[in-house]
Design a protein around this motif. Structure first.
Motif, short mmCIF file in Angstrom:
data_model
loop_
_atom_site.label_atom_id
_atom_site.label_comp_id
_atom_site.label_asym_id
_atom_site.label_seq_id
_atom_site.Cartn_x
_atom_site.Cartn_y
_atom_site.Cartn_z
N GLU A 65 0.80 -1.33 -0.01
CA GLU A 65 0.19 -0.07 0.07
C GLU A 65 0.88 1.26 -0.01
O GLU A 65 0.69 2.26 -0.63
CB GLU A 65 -0.96 0.01 1.10
N ASP A 69 1.31 4.52 -2.82
CA ASP A 69 1.36 5.83 -2.54
C ASP A 69 2.39 6.48 -3.04
O ASP A 69 2.40 7.38 -3.74
CB ASP A 69 1.12 5.91 -1.14
N GLU A 72 2.37 7.31 -6.74
CA GLU A 72 1.35 8.27 -7.29
C GLU A 72 0.63 7.80 -8.43
O GLU A 72 0.54 8.50 -9.63
CB GLU A 72 2.23 9.70 -7.52
#
Length: 262
Positions: A65, A69, A72
């Motif tokens: 996870e 992030d 992006e």
């Protein structure tokens, strides 16, 4: 603007693929009807990694996870190394015989690169494993690399490589220069512990140090969207990452973040 490139997080994969694709175009002459095929794009590596959500002390899902992030939505990239041929059945035994014989990459506690130098200021490289030196012969067409051990030899009459295995050949005076090649045939030492490797391409390095347990390496963007994974009521679940190689000249360069996970 260069894209950001992150290392793979500290979780292993329970399944993986490392291959390459070379798109081609077919041309047909209207006059003769003759078919001609040619490369339409540059060769690219493709990789797939399946990650256990409970890997590394049940941290696999969290690392996946966080990597999502950082990337992006796929703007940025990740640096990956290849998975060995026959990892489950053969690779651990093979490395036990030949040693890793690869470069040690030192870093500070903060994860920054730590460069060793001689008293004269020249780069100083450290290697692990058996010191192997290769002599290159390209006179017969396909490159052959004869490998013996300096100060000793490889085990006699032993299989030390399989077709598709990667090796690295390092420049003897500057180990930051190296070539990655693959074996075209099984590699077995003779009675003296010497082996001749038949390679797919010439490393272009004569008398260099050879890492028989070498790995391929490249920078990848996620292909087809970020992975999603449904957590069950009990038991493990997985994230499947699909990657496509990206080149620096396509994206304005790479900005590396090697210490992001430390």
């Amino acid at each position: 603007m260069p894209i950001k490139v992150y290392p793979w997080p500290p979780v292993g994969a329970i399944g993986g693929e490392w291959t390459s694709v070379m798109p081609t175009a077919r041309l047909r002459s209207l006059l003769t009807g003759r078919d001609q095929m040619q490369a339409s794009q540059r060769r690219r590596r493709m990789a797939v990694l399946q990650v256990s959500a409970l890997a590394n002390g049940r941290m696999g899902a969290g690392y996946c996870e966080m990597l999502k992030d950082l990337l992006e939505g796929g703007i940025h990239a990740v640096r990956l190394q290849s998975t060995p041929i026959n990892w489950w059945l053969d690779e651990l035994d093979r490395r036990g015989v030949i040693g890793t014989s690869d470069e040690l990459r030192w870093r500070t506690a903060a994860g920054d690169p730590l460069a060793w130098r001689t008293a004269a200021g020249d780069p100083l490289y450290w290697f692990t494993g058996r010191p192997l030196i290769g002599q290159l012969d390209t006179s017969g067409g396909r490159p052959l690399l004869t490998v013996g051990a300096a100060g000793g030899s490889l085990p006699a009459n032993t299989l030390v490589g399989r077709p598709g295995d990667f090796i690295r050949v390092y420049n003897r005076s500057d180990a930051s220069i190296y070539a990655v090649c693959r074996l075209l045939r099984p590699a077995r030492t003779n009675a003296d512990g010497v082996v001749t490797l038949k390679l797919d391409i010439s490393p272009g390095i004569q008398g260099g140090r050879v890492a028989l347990a070498g790995q391929d390496e490249a920078v990848f963007r996620v292909e087809g969207g970020m992975p999603r994974a449904l957590q069950p009521v009990s038991g493990d679940w997985t994230y499947t990452w699909t990657f496509r190689e990206v080149f620096a000249d396509e994206v304005g360069g790479f900005q590396e973040f090697p210490g992001i996970w430390t």
